[in-house]
Write an enzyme that holds these catalytic residues in place. Sequence first.
Site, short mmCIF file in Angstrom:
data_model
loop_
_atom_site.label_atom_id
_atom_site.label_comp_id
_atom_site.label_asym_id
_atom_site.label_seq_id
_atom_site.Cartn_x
_atom_site.Cartn_y
_atom_site.Cartn_z
N LYS A 91 0.85 -1.18 0.00
CA LYS A 91 0.00 0.00 0.00
C LYS A 91 0.89 1.23 0.00
O LYS A 91 2.00 1.21 0.54
CB LYS A 91 -0.89 0.03 1.25
CG LYS A 91 -2.17 0.84 1.08
CD LYS A 91 -3.23 0.05 0.34
CE LYS A 91 -4.58 0.75 0.37
NZ LYS A 91 -5.66 -0.08 -0.17
N LYS A 194 -17.43 6.53 -3.54
CA LYS A 194 -17.09 5.73 -4.72
C LYS A 194 -17.72 4.35 -4.69
O LYS A 194 -18.22 3.86 -5.70
CB LYS A 194 -15.57 5.60 -4.85
CG LYS A 194 -14.88 6.87 -5.30
CD LYS A 194 -13.49 6.61 -5.86
CE LYS A 194 -12.49 6.19 -4.84
NZ LYS A 194 -11.12 6.09 -5.39
N HIS A 197 -22.27 4.22 -3.01
CA HIS A 197 -23.46 4.51 -3.83
C HIS A 197 -23.78 3.37 -4.77
O HIS A 197 -24.95 3.12 -5.08
CB HIS A 197 -23.30 5.84 -4.57
CG HIS A 197 -22.51 5.79 -5.84
ND1 HIS A 197 -21.13 5.79 -5.85
CD2 HIS A 197 -22.91 5.73 -7.14
CE1 HIS A 197 -20.72 5.76 -7.11
NE2 HIS A 197 -21.76 5.71 -7.91
#
Length: 363
Positions: A91, A194, A197
């Site tokens: 990451k 992102k 929804h």
Amino acid sequence: MTDVTGVPVDVLRTLFHSDQGGHEQVMICQDRASGLKAVIAIHSTALGPALGGTRFYPYASEEEAVADALNLSRGMSYKNAMAGLDHGGGKAVVIGDPALIKSEELLLAYGRFVASLGGRYVTACDVGTYVADMDVVARECRWTTGRSPENGGAGDSSVLTAFGVFQGMRASAQHLWGDPTLRGRKVGVAGVGKVGHHLVAHLLSDGAEVVVTDVREESVRRVTDLHPEVSVAADTDALIRTEGLDIYAPCALGGALNDETVPVLTAKVVCGAANNQLAHPGIEKDLADRSVLYAPDYVVNAGGVIQVADELNGFDFDRCKAKATKIFDTTLAIFARAKADGIPPAAAADRIAEQRMADARRP
């Protein structure tokens, strides 16, 4: 206080002495010309090159940024292992407010740092970064996924992330109520950005009653404009206390399940897209003690990483969706292992992932 390199001592202490230790490599990146300050953490390459997104966030301190990179990269090792991918965990975090400092020059500089790792780390989108950003990064680094279709990529990975979380919810419903449908269930979604929804659309299509909240008013408005039947809670604190809530879906930042929130949860299931939902070790037991079924975050939110991994070999959406559909079976298997071993689902998932990584390390 700093050491001779100018790096804060507390950052070095985090790297070498924290409970998040065991990482293979951590790169501290700085490009003065563009203002880039970033951390790239590679937790494991036992299963293959580390794969994980780039988070762009205004951290309060360098130590907080390092800690987040370490925690997120470790989580990616487990996520990729449980998703059956031939990738380890990595990451990156970029320090700063993307609305203020993100620029083409900064993204290109970041791409050069990723490229310098020679393929040990493959980057993608995360909080604060988007497909257009990965297109820029890819100009300096071929180990970039989450690019636009126009640039040889798969596009927005949040679509399959949401689909995978939906599969995890269906498995949770199957395990707890004996039926994989969410029809008639009340689901609270905290964070409708992102991923959230898209998740709302899946839930409504399956007949669920949905309540949402988000710190961004425009995000809530987007959902309610599309789906007027959705209810809105004032904030997350109100959402988790909603009467009759069946499922709580944390879909924003991590740490949503903590000493303050777990005791007041009304939901019987927690299944959401956010990474690192458990604020500290022991929370998984607190959930189990309250008979709250927890679907491990890194298992159910793996749809996105399944998509970006597939991009490396020539993206095929139907192939990816088929893999993401298997999150349903994986989640059920974790619940079965947890019951058999008498442990919380989070611990069961960890055991399965750790076994796969250990098997890969054996000669």
